[in-house]
Design an enzyme around this catalytic site. Sequence first.
Site, short mmCIF file in Angstrom:
data_model
loop_
_atom_site.label_atom_id
_atom_site.label_comp_id
_atom_site.label_asym_id
_atom_site.label_seq_id
_atom_site.Cartn_x
_atom_site.Cartn_y
_atom_site.Cartn_z
N ASP A 1 -101.96 -83.46 -36.09
CA ASP A 1 -100.62 -83.84 -35.82
C ASP A 1 -100.54 -85.11 -35.06
OD1 ASP A 1 -97.73 -83.48 -35.37
OD2 ASP A 1 -98.43 -82.94 -33.29
N HIS B 1 -91.07 -82.46 -32.24
CA HIS B 1 -90.25 -83.85 -32.49
C HIS B 1 -91.05 -85.08 -32.89
CE1 HIS B 1 -86.97 -81.39 -31.16
NE2 HIS B 1 -87.61 -81.16 -30.04
N ARG B 2 -92.53 -84.93 -32.79
CA ARG B 2 -93.26 -85.83 -32.95
C ARG B 2 -92.95 -86.61 -34.39
NH1 ARG B 2 -98.44 -84.19 -31.41
NH2 ARG B 2 -98.09 -85.09 -29.38
N ALA B 3 -92.66 -85.80 -35.22
CA ALA B 3 -92.72 -86.31 -36.77
C ALA B 3 -91.44 -87.08 -37.06
CB ALA B 3 -92.54 -85.04 -37.91
N THR C 1 -92.14 -90.65 -35.08
CA THR C 1 -92.89 -91.27 -36.06
C THR C 1 -92.24 -91.80 -37.51
OG1 THR C 1 -94.87 -90.18 -34.92
CG2 THR C 1 -95.26 -91.19 -37.12
#
Length: 341
Positions: free
Chosen positions: A199, A280-282, A285
Amino acid sequence: MDKLLFPFVSIVGQEDMKRALLLNIVDPGIGGALIKGEKGTAKSTAVRSLAQILPSRTAVPGCPFGCDPTRPDRLCPYCAEKLAKDGHLDSIVEPMRVVELPLSATEDRVAGTLDIEHVLKTGEKKFEPGVLAQANGNLLYVDEVNLLDDHIVDLLLDSAAMGVNYVEREGVSFSHPSRFVLVGTMNPEEGELRPQLLDRFGLSVEVKGDRDAAKRMEVVRRRMAFDADPGAYTAGVAEETRGLRKRLEDARARLGSVAVDDSILATVVAVTTHFGVDGHRADITMMKAARANAALEGRMTVTKDDVRVVAAPVLSHRMRRRPFEEEAFDQEELEKCLQAI
């Protein structure tokens, strides 16, 4: 040595892999790229040959950490002290480099070491820089990243995310800037990365050998021509290589001015929600990658097509899956989702 590398512009196919690498050069904030695939699919060749097209960067001459004098907020202790004393820093323009991490590297070799004996004797800190110091402002390449010790991978990912390498020994600490593009390659047949580590990579691409006979013939033809005379072959594609480097430089300069409409933000959130991605990283990104793609294509506005292009490399390694279930991204499902928005 760069002239002995097979040219990046001559790699046949593997468009997803090449785009993932280029997007990270345009915006290192994307978080790096993980390239997975069977052996002999030009993974290492593509990453190492990036040295031929990487844009230039500004650095302080003689600084072991390659500090950027235009960013006083990102200076090492030595450059910060010199700036405070002299009021300015000298600068040079040099090309970005591909720094390769040996598979057998120890934690001290990666992070660097503090000379405690020197500190006790003189009261001054003495730091021996490691690979993370060399990587600052450059591209850090880890081949067979899945075979690295987990604590080394954690160290790399933490430094990549924070932009700082922090070392502490016996109560004495030292930190220096360490902002780099992290690229890892691996063969899944030799073992997988933990989901928590997966991830942390911004983009992930799976590459396979081409089954098209004409393309396979072209791969062999180009490789044979290169091996026969590397210098002449490289010179033959020099103009194309310069053109790609210029395209990257223009994209980096354009990136900060690329506009992001609220409708695009809504599209990004809708896509990540539809595919059930945690955290929320996706979302962040995907937004950065879509903006970088627009800059790379020479546009000043992010469109739904940019989201379409980057969705698979952003989401494929983050989607929930059952044990032993293969990583796969449904492009048709993405199209349905985008049409419904």
